[in-house]
Design an enzyme around this catalytic site. Structure first.
Site, PDB file in Angstrom:
ATOM      1  N   GLY A   1      -3.740   0.640   9.473  1.00 24.97           N
ATOM      2  CA  GLY A   1      -4.053   1.189   8.152  1.00 24.97           C
ATOM      3  C   GLY A   1      -5.532   1.499   7.972  1.00 24.97           C
ATOM      4  O   GLY A   1      -5.897   2.553   7.424  1.00 24.97           O
TER       5      GLY A   1
ATOM      6  N   ASP B   1     -10.601   2.803   0.955  1.00 16.58           N
ATOM      7  CA  ASP B   1     -11.041   2.118   2.187  1.00 16.58           C
ATOM      8  C   ASP B   1     -11.889   3.044   3.066  1.00 16.58           C
ATOM      9  O   ASP B   1     -12.989   2.685   3.490  1.00 16.58           O
ATOM     10  CB  ASP B   1      -9.836   1.661   3.020  1.00 16.58           C
ATOM     11  CG  ASP B   1      -9.249   0.355   2.512  1.00 16.58           C
ATOM     12  OD1 ASP B   1      -9.977  -0.416   1.870  1.00 16.58           O
ATOM     13  OD2 ASP B   1      -8.061   0.114   2.779  1.00 16.58           O
TER      14      ASP B   1
ATOM     15  N   LYS C   1       0.805  -1.229   0.000  1.00 18.43           N
ATOM     16  CA  LYS C   1       0.000   0.000   0.000  1.00 18.43           C
ATOM     17  C   LYS C   1       0.841   1.284   0.000  1.00 18.43           C
ATOM     18  O   LYS C   1       0.418   2.306  -0.532  1.00 18.43           O
ATOM     19  CB  LYS C   1      -0.956   0.014   1.192  1.00 18.43           C
ATOM     20  CG  LYS C   1      -2.135  -0.938   1.016  1.00 18.43           C
ATOM     21  CD  LYS C   1      -3.126  -0.787   2.163  1.00 18.43           C
ATOM     22  CE  LYS C   1      -4.364  -1.640   1.892  1.00 18.43           C
ATOM     23  NZ  LYS C   1      -5.406  -1.468   2.906  1.00 18.43           N
TER      24      LYS C   1
ATOM     25  N   GLY D   1      -8.287   1.419  17.484  1.00 20.75           N
ATOM     26  CA  GLY D   1      -7.264   0.941  16.556  1.00 20.75           C
ATOM     27  C   GLY D   1      -6.622   2.094  15.815  1.00 20.75           C
ATOM     28  O   GLY D   1      -7.251   3.148  15.606  1.00 20.75           O
TER      29      GLY D   1
HETATM   30  P1  NDP Z   1      -3.171  -3.210  11.024  1.00 17.54           P
HETATM   31  O1  NDP Z   1      -2.351  -4.416  11.297  1.00 17.54           O
HETATM   32  O2  NDP Z   1      -2.574  -2.052  10.311  1.00 17.54           O
HETATM   33  O3  NDP Z   1      -3.763  -2.648  12.439  1.00 17.54           O
HETATM   34  C1  NDP Z   1      -4.339  -3.504  13.367  1.00 17.54           C
HETATM   35  C2  NDP Z   1      -4.903  -2.679  14.528  1.00 17.54           C
HETATM   36  O4  NDP Z   1      -5.586  -3.568  15.426  1.00 17.54           O
HETATM   37  C3  NDP Z   1      -3.825  -1.973  15.348  1.00 17.54           C
HETATM   38  O5  NDP Z   1      -4.332  -0.759  15.816  1.00 17.54           O
HETATM   39  C4  NDP Z   1      -3.625  -2.964  16.526  1.00 17.54           C
HETATM   40  O6  NDP Z   1      -3.165  -2.331  17.697  1.00 17.54           O
HETATM   41  C5  NDP Z   1      -5.046  -3.404  16.743  1.00 17.54           C
HETATM   42  N1  NDP Z   1      -5.121  -4.678  17.446  1.00 17.54           N
HETATM   43  C6  NDP Z   1      -4.917  -5.930  16.931  1.00 17.54           C
HETATM   44  N2  NDP Z   1      -5.090  -6.854  17.894  1.00 17.54           N
HETATM   45  C7  NDP Z   1      -5.402  -6.184  19.031  1.00 17.54           C
HETATM   46  C8  NDP Z   1      -5.700  -6.582  20.373  1.00 17.54           C
HETATM   47  N3  NDP Z   1      -5.717  -7.863  20.716  1.00 17.54           N
HETATM   48  N4  NDP Z   1      -5.985  -5.629  21.284  1.00 17.54           N
HETATM   49  C9  NDP Z   1      -5.986  -4.300  20.945  1.00 17.54           C
HETATM   50  N5  NDP Z   1      -5.695  -3.865  19.689  1.00 17.54           N
HETATM   51  C10 NDP Z   1      -5.424  -4.785  18.756  1.00 17.54           C
HETATM   52  O7  NDP Z   1      -4.448  -3.739  10.260  1.00 17.54           O
HETATM   53  P2  NDP Z   1      -5.432  -2.891   9.329  1.00 17.54           P
HETATM   54  O8  NDP Z   1      -5.698  -1.592   9.987  1.00 17.54           O
HETATM   55  O9  NDP Z   1      -4.952  -2.910   7.920  1.00 17.54           O
HETATM   56  O10 NDP Z   1      -6.735  -3.808   9.366  1.00 17.54           O
HETATM   57  C11 NDP Z   1      -7.524  -3.886  10.544  1.00 17.54           C
HETATM   58  C12 NDP Z   1      -8.762  -4.698  10.237  1.00 17.54           C
HETATM   59  O11 NDP Z   1      -9.551  -3.988   9.285  1.00 17.54           O
HETATM   60  C13 NDP Z   1      -8.451  -6.070   9.590  1.00 17.54           C
HETATM   61  O12 NDP Z   1      -9.162  -7.049  10.306  1.00 17.54           O
HETATM   62  C14 NDP Z   1      -9.004  -5.968   8.182  1.00 17.54           C
HETATM   63  O13 NDP Z   1      -9.623  -7.177   7.779  1.00 17.54           O
HETATM   64  C15 NDP Z   1     -10.054  -4.889   8.327  1.00 17.54           C
HETATM   65  N6  NDP Z   1     -10.284  -4.148   7.090  1.00 17.54           N
HETATM   66  C16 NDP Z   1     -11.548  -4.167   6.579  1.00 17.54           C
HETATM   67  C17 NDP Z   1     -11.827  -3.521   5.407  1.00 17.54           C
HETATM   68  C18 NDP Z   1     -13.213  -3.585   4.869  1.00 17.54           C
HETATM   69  O14 NDP Z   1     -13.420  -3.139   3.725  1.00 17.54           O
HETATM   70  N7  NDP Z   1     -14.176  -4.078   5.620  1.00 17.54           N
HETATM   71  C19 NDP Z   1     -10.797  -2.760   4.668  1.00 17.54           C
HETATM   72  C20 NDP Z   1      -9.505  -2.751   5.322  1.00 17.54           C
HETATM   73  C21 NDP Z   1      -9.273  -3.448   6.480  1.00 17.54           C
HETATM   74  P3  NDP Z   1      -1.572  -2.199  18.001  1.00 17.54           P
HETATM   75  O15 NDP Z   1      -1.115  -0.982  17.222  1.00 17.54           O
HETATM   76  O16 NDP Z   1      -1.512  -2.016  19.446  1.00 17.54           O
HETATM   77  O17 NDP Z   1      -0.926  -3.473  17.514  1.00 17.54           O
END
Ligand code: NDP
Length: 284
Positions: free
Chosen positions: A135, A109, A73, A132
């Site tokens: 991305g 997105d 990306k 969160g």
């Molecule tokens: P990233 O890996 O960039 O970010 C993940 C986020 O989730 C971070 O903020 C992370 O926090 C947090 N997180 C993960 N596990 C935990 C936990 N156990 N407790 C607290 N915080 C947690 O992923 P993306 O942002 O790219 O994607 C996130 C979700 O969005 C994915 O599941 C993806 O499938 C979904 N998505 C859906 C789309 C749609 O069209 N519906 C489009 C794009 C994404 P930390 O920084 O602390 O690790």
């Protein structure tokens, strides 16, 4: 009389990781078929070291565009000719569009997310909590700010990631902003209009994972949106529905970003119901 056959197939695609049945491909091609378009949407695995060659391939083969996903990306930007407003603010591209000889990077997105909110709530002036700071959160926060949200409270487990996104938003968009590290069960402040789960908590196969959230602070009539597309009825979606919240699942966002992509590439407005049905079939 012989029927004139059209052998030309316009090409679009997705550069990402291989999956047995790509939901986006199923969704986009269902729309192409439904609208009688002789187009294809192909999914290709591209390694980071091959990305430049892949984009040159897109130019040579005359693709109308492509989606790109993690890990491309950000790195795809150096191979493009320009960026749309949102992609430029977010410094991330998930959709590339051919405009004449140029390949322009867009980010759909967050726009897809905002489009799925609009039937339920008018965004200008609203207070939003976003869980969160990855991305998806970045894309959503930028578009919410561009759509006129008055305040975003950003909650993230890792402080450095949360503060980095908070600073980007303060620097680039006009919105009131608070960042709070995620400690224990988060209580949604009174007066909040919209709560968004933009973490990956609840994504298959961890669909029963619990979001650390004080459910008693979700009020009837509050809009609660979950970005997780698989499964669509996440634990948060089920719990917020039972509490009388107005709930949006992750399929809406996925369909809407697909609609924006198809509109960019083909110029038509596809039927969302056909696309959602294709996704539901893939996700069972
Ligand atoms: P990233 O890996 O960039 O970010 C993940 C986020 O989730 C971070 O903020 C992370 O926090 C947090 N997180 C993960 N596990 C935990 C936990 N156990 N407790 C607290 N915080 C947690 O992923 P993306 O942002 O790219 O994607 C996130 C979700 O969005 C994915 O599941 C993806 O499938 C979904 N998505 C859906 C789309 C749609 O069209 N519906 C489009 C794009 C994404 P930390 O920084 O602390 O690790």
């Amino acid at each position: 009389m012989a029927k004139k056959l059209n052998f030309k197939q316009e090409l679009t695609g997705c550069f990402g990781q291989p999956v047995a049945e790509n939901p986006t491909q199923a969704m986009i091609e269902a729309a192409y078929r439904h609208h009688g378009l002789a187009w294809r949407y192909l999914t290709m695995e591209v390694s980071p070291s091959d990305l430049g060659d892949a984009v040159r391939g897109v130019r040579a083969l005359g693709f109308q565009g492509f989606n790109c996903t993690i890990p491309h990306k950000v790195s795809v930007i150096q191979h493009l000719d320009g960026l749309g407003e949102s992609a430029s603010l977010m410094e991330a591209v998930n959709c590339v569009v051919r405009k004449g000889e140029k390949l322009i990077g867009e980010n759909t997105d967050g726009k897809g997310f905002v489009d799925s909110l609009k039937p339920l709530i008018s965004i200008p002036g609203k207070k939003v909590v976003v869980l969160g700071a990855g991305g998806a959160s970045r894309a959503i926060c930028v578009e919410l700010a561009l759509a006129g949200a008055s305040h975003i409270t950003l909650i993230n487990r890792s402080q450095s990631r949360g503060e980095t996104l908070a600073q980007l938003l303060r620097d680039r968009v006009k919105v009131g902003l608070t960042y709070q590290p995620w400690v224990g069960d988060y209580s949604v402040p009174e007066g909040t209009d919209i709560v968004v789960n933009a973490t990956s908590i609840g994504l298959y196969p961890d669909e029963n994972a619990r979001i650390p959230l004080n459910l008693a602070t979700l009020k009837p009539g509050m809009v609660v949106a979950d970005v997780i597309p698989n499964p669509p009825r996440t634990r948060l979606v089920r719990e917020a529905t039972a509490l009388g919240c107005l709930v949006i699942d992750g399929l809406g966002m996925l369909v809407n970003q697909g609609i924006i992509g198809i509109r960019h590439w083909t110029g038509i407005d596809p039927d969302p119901s056909v696309m959602r049905q294709a996704l539901e079939e893939v996700f069972g």
